[in-house]
Design a protein around this motif. Structure first.
Motif, PDB file in Angstrom:
ATOM      1  N   ILE A 262      -1.777   8.105 -14.108  1.00 56.35           N
ATOM      2  CA  ILE A 262      -0.351   8.382 -13.872  1.00 56.35           C
ATOM      3  C   ILE A 262      -0.075   9.880 -13.950  1.00 56.35           C
ATOM      4  O   ILE A 262       0.767  10.413 -13.214  1.00 56.35           O
ATOM      5  CB  ILE A 262       0.520   7.623 -14.896  1.00 56.35           C
ATOM      6  CG1 ILE A 262       0.396   6.117 -14.684  1.00 56.35           C
ATOM      7  CG2 ILE A 262       1.990   8.038 -14.775  1.00 56.35           C
ATOM      8  CD1 ILE A 262       1.058   5.282 -15.776  1.00 56.35           C
TER       9      ILE A 262
ATOM     10  N   SER B 161       0.400  12.288 -10.979  1.00 53.56           N
ATOM     11  CA  SER B 161       1.683  12.348 -10.261  1.00 53.56           C
ATOM     12  C   SER B 161       2.636  13.250 -11.035  1.00 53.56           C
ATOM     13  O   SER B 161       2.868  13.024 -12.232  1.00 53.56           O
ATOM     14  CB  SER B 161       2.289  10.945 -10.141  1.00 53.56           C
ATOM     15  OG  SER B 161       3.687  10.992  -9.957  1.00 53.56           O
TER      16      SER B 161
ATOM     17  N   ASP C  96      -4.942  -1.427 -11.982  1.00 48.90           N
ATOM     18  CA  ASP C  96      -4.043  -0.929 -10.944  1.00 48.90           C
ATOM     19  C   ASP C  96      -2.615  -1.390 -11.201  1.00 48.90           C
ATOM     20  O   ASP C  96      -1.653  -0.626 -11.033  1.00 48.90           O
ATOM     21  CB  ASP C  96      -4.503  -1.410  -9.568  1.00 48.90           C
ATOM     22  CG  ASP C  96      -5.882  -0.882  -9.201  1.00 48.90           C
ATOM     23  OD1 ASP C  96      -6.165   0.274  -9.530  1.00 48.90           O
ATOM     24  OD2 ASP C  96      -6.656  -1.641  -8.587  1.00 48.90           O
TER      25      ASP C  96
ATOM     26  N   VAL D 179      -0.932   0.532 -14.029  1.00 48.96           N
ATOM     27  CA  VAL D 179      -0.399   1.847 -13.669  1.00 48.96           C
ATOM     28  C   VAL D 179       1.069   1.725 -13.272  1.00 48.96           C
ATOM     29  O   VAL D 179       1.945   2.432 -13.804  1.00 48.96           O
ATOM     30  CB  VAL D 179      -1.218   2.476 -12.519  1.00 48.96           C
ATOM     31  CG1 VAL D 179      -0.511   3.723 -11.978  1.00 48.96           C
ATOM     32  CG2 VAL D 179      -2.625   2.828 -12.987  1.00 48.96           C
ATOM     33  N   ALA D 180       1.364   0.811 -12.338  1.00 52.48           N
ATOM     34  CA  ALA D 180       2.743   0.626 -11.880  1.00 52.48           C
ATOM     35  C   ALA D 180       3.635   0.102 -13.000  1.00 52.48           C
ATOM     36  O   ALA D 180       4.790   0.540 -13.155  1.00 52.48           O
ATOM     37  CB  ALA D 180       2.763  -0.338 -10.694  1.00 52.48           C
TER      38      ALA D 180
ATOM     39  N   CYS E  28       3.806   5.867  -7.668  1.00 55.61           N
ATOM     40  CA  CYS E  28       2.640   5.297  -6.982  1.00 55.61           C
ATOM     41  C   CYS E  28       2.488   5.862  -5.568  1.00 55.61           C
ATOM     42  O   CYS E  28       1.368   5.953  -5.049  1.00 55.61           O
ATOM     43  CB  CYS E  28       2.737   3.776  -6.944  1.00 55.61           C
ATOM     44  SG  CYS E  28       2.553   3.021  -8.592  1.00 55.61           S
TER      45      CYS E  28
ATOM     46  N   LEU F 167       0.740   9.084  -6.115  1.00 57.40           N
ATOM     47  CA  LEU F 167      -0.675   8.818  -6.384  1.00 57.40           C
ATOM     48  C   LEU F 167      -1.424   8.486  -5.094  1.00 57.40           C
ATOM     49  O   LEU F 167      -2.587   8.865  -4.930  1.00 57.40           O
ATOM     50  CB  LEU F 167      -0.817   7.668  -7.389  1.00 57.40           C
ATOM     51  CG  LEU F 167      -0.307   7.929  -8.816  1.00 57.40           C
ATOM     52  CD1 LEU F 167      -0.485   6.696  -9.681  1.00 57.40           C
ATOM     53  CD2 LEU F 167      -1.010   9.125  -9.439  1.00 57.40           C
ATOM     54  N   SER F 168      -0.746   7.777  -4.194  1.00 59.18           N
ATOM     55  CA  SER F 168      -1.364   7.439  -2.903  1.00 59.18           C
ATOM     56  C   SER F 168      -1.715   8.693  -2.122  1.00 59.18           C
ATOM     57  O   SER F 168      -2.740   8.750  -1.433  1.00 59.18           O
ATOM     58  CB  SER F 168      -0.430   6.549  -2.077  1.00 59.18           C
ATOM     59  OG  SER F 168      -0.227   5.303  -2.707  1.00 59.18           O
TER      60      SER F 168
ATOM     61  N   ASP G  34      -5.239   7.637  -4.747  1.00 57.97           N
ATOM     62  CA  ASP G  34      -5.182   6.470  -5.634  1.00 57.97           C
ATOM     63  C   ASP G  34      -4.151   5.494  -5.058  1.00 57.97           C
ATOM     64  O   ASP G  34      -2.981   5.489  -5.454  1.00 57.97           O
ATOM     65  CB  ASP G  34      -4.790   6.914  -7.044  1.00 57.97           C
ATOM     66  CG  ASP G  34      -4.984   5.819  -8.093  1.00 57.97           C
ATOM     67  OD1 ASP G  34      -5.360   4.698  -7.713  1.00 57.97           O
ATOM     68  OD2 ASP G  34      -4.762   6.108  -9.290  1.00 57.97           O
TER      69      ASP G  34
ATOM     70  N   PRO H 276      -2.379   1.111  -6.822  1.00 59.55           N
ATOM     71  CA  PRO H 276      -1.139   0.776  -7.541  1.00 59.55           C
ATOM     72  C   PRO H 276       0.053   0.520  -6.612  1.00 59.55           C
ATOM     73  O   PRO H 276       0.860  -0.375  -6.873  1.00 59.55           O
ATOM     74  CB  PRO H 276      -0.915   2.011  -8.431  1.00 59.55           C
ATOM     75  CG  PRO H 276      -2.283   2.530  -8.681  1.00 59.55           C
ATOM     76  CD  PRO H 276      -3.009   2.329  -7.384  1.00 59.55           C
ATOM     77  N   PHE H 277       0.153   1.304  -5.525  1.00 55.74           N
ATOM     78  CA  PHE H 277       1.261   1.058  -4.595  1.00 55.74           C
ATOM     79  C   PHE H 277       1.094  -0.301  -3.924  1.00 55.74           C
ATOM     80  O   PHE H 277       2.082  -0.996  -3.647  1.00 55.74           O
ATOM     81  CB  PHE H 277       1.339   2.166  -3.535  1.00 55.74           C
ATOM     82  CG  PHE H 277       2.623   2.159  -2.760  1.00 55.74           C
ATOM     83  CD1 PHE H 277       3.728   2.854  -3.225  1.00 55.74           C
ATOM     84  CD2 PHE H 277       2.746   1.446  -1.574  1.00 55.74           C
ATOM     85  CE1 PHE H 277       4.941   2.836  -2.529  1.00 55.74           C
ATOM     86  CE2 PHE H 277       3.937   1.428  -0.870  1.00 55.74           C
ATOM     87  CZ  PHE H 277       5.046   2.127  -1.351  1.00 55.74           C
TER      88      PHE H 277
ATOM     89  N   SER I  98       9.555  -2.112  -1.544  1.00 55.16           N
ATOM     90  CA  SER I  98       8.431  -1.249  -1.153  1.00 55.16           C
ATOM     91  C   SER I  98       8.527  -0.836   0.312  1.00 55.16           C
ATOM     92  O   SER I  98       8.301   0.338   0.658  1.00 55.16           O
ATOM     93  CB  SER I  98       7.102  -1.982  -1.393  1.00 55.16           C
ATOM     94  OG  SER I  98       6.955  -2.322  -2.754  1.00 55.16           O
TER      95      SER I  98
END
Length: 361
Positions: free
Chosen positions: A47, A50, A95, A98-99, A146, A149-150, A154, A157-158, A169
């Motif tokens: 995390i 980000s 994963d 994380v979210a 997330c 992070l993408s 990463d 998580p998204f 989303s």
């Protein structure tokens, strides 16, 4: 079992996990077994990549919160302000953790800024606005972190959020893809708006933060002052914080719309009976006037059954409680006695007038 009792049971079990502590990133301590702590430290490290995620974790650390894994049943996580701890379900993938941790850490910041202090100090409409907005905001923040992070590779998580919140989303991504990181506030606003389209979630939060507190606090309401209305601007300042301001960019008038302000038809019916019971039991004392202007949105019987299967039946309507029925029966008898006396007096007067007329002839 009610939603509130279920959460209380989960909190009691989760509290047992606070047995070992290790300092984490940003001064955010992690609790639990060595294996559990290792997982949490890795989640926190992910995390921290980000910028926005780092800020959210720092806010939670400043508020004195720690993190722990726990058995939470069907819940992915929750923020416990009594224990100052963020609990994550021990059966989640890393994963998903994380979210979930971003979501719960955001709640820690919200509570630290004054949200959810008391469900009896503010009126029902203000409570509805605050509790829904805190959840919508936490979801939007998880999406924002997330997404960042993408951008750094990463991406999983998204993906977890896409499965849990498909509409939110998609709406977030549509704006974010067009404008990139500079459009983060607008994308988060879009996600919040999309959250308000989720009727099942809104019903769940009505039950937990509006209906059940009102039911539990009814008999002690006279000991408290009348609840106050909180301006939307004040709620936004506590909830939707971003870079020293607020990211929410829609006009404040939306909070008076049916989508944002209305309650589901089952909740609306319960609140009407609550008002009836209040009038019988308390009359005008400490009355919550916001209930009189509450709006309603219709839900299908199928959705009502789904929510009921997950969270149990609604509490007994206040108007049907024994103590309220007893008072109403006494008042009905008193009215009947008064009516009978009044009718008898009216009949006697009519007879006297008739007799006087007869004598006058």
């Amino acid at each position: 079992m009610s939603l509130k009792k279920s959460l209380a049971k989960q909190k009691a079990k989760a509290a047992d996990s606070l047995n070992q502590k290790t300092d984490g990133v940003f001064g955010l301590p992690v609790f639990g077994t060595p294996e559990g702590q290792e997982i949490l430290l890795n989640v926190i490290d992910r995390i921290s990549k980000s910028p926005f995620g780092s800020e959210i974790l720092k806010d939670a650390a400043k508020a004195g919160y720690g993190v722990s894994l726990a058995f939470l049943g069907n819940s992915k996580g929750f923020c416990n302000p009594d224990k100052n701890c963020l609990f994550l379900s021990d059966n989640l993938s890393e994963d998903d953790m994380v979210a979930t941790l971003v979501h719960e850490a955001r709640h820690a910041g919200q509570f630290h800024r004054g949200c959810h202090k008391s469900f009896y100090d503010i009126d029902a409409q203000s409570t509805l606005t605050e509790t829904r907005l805190t959840e919508a905001d936490a979801t939007a923040c998880a999406l924002a972190v997330c997404a960042e992070l993408s951008e750094k590779g990463d991406v999983r998580p998204f993906g977890e959020l896409c499965r849990a919140y498909p509409n939110e989303s998609r709406t977030f991504a549509e704006t974010y893809i067009k404008k990139g990181n500079e459009g983060l506030p607008e994308a988060m606003t879009a996600a919040v708006d999309a959250w308000y389209g989720n009727e099942a979630l809104k019903m769940a939060y009505e039950r937990c933060y509006l209906v059940e507190p009102l039911a539990e606090g009814f008999n002690t309401a006279a000991k408290r002052p009348a609840p106050k209305s909180v301006p939307v601007e004040e709620t936004l300042a506590k909830v939707c914080t971003f870079k020293g301001g607020t990211y929410f960019s829609m006009p404040l008038s939306v909070f008076a719309s049916e989508k944002y302000a209305a309650v589901s038809s089952p909740t609306y019916g319960w609140l009407q009976k609550y008002s009836e019971g209040w009038e019988a039991f308390y009359n005008e004392k400490c009355r919550d006037k916001s209930l009189e202007s509450m709006k309603e949105f219709y839900v299908t019987p199928m959705l009502e059954k789904i929510v009921e299967s997950n969270f149990g039946k609604m509490p007994v309507p206040v108007s049907e409680r024994p103590e309220v029925l007893k008072i109403r029966m006494k008042r009905d008898k008193a009215f009947e006695k008064y009516f009978n006396k009044s009718s008898q007096k009216k009949d006697n007067t009519a007879l006297l007038i008739s007799e006087m007329r007869e004598r006058g002839r």
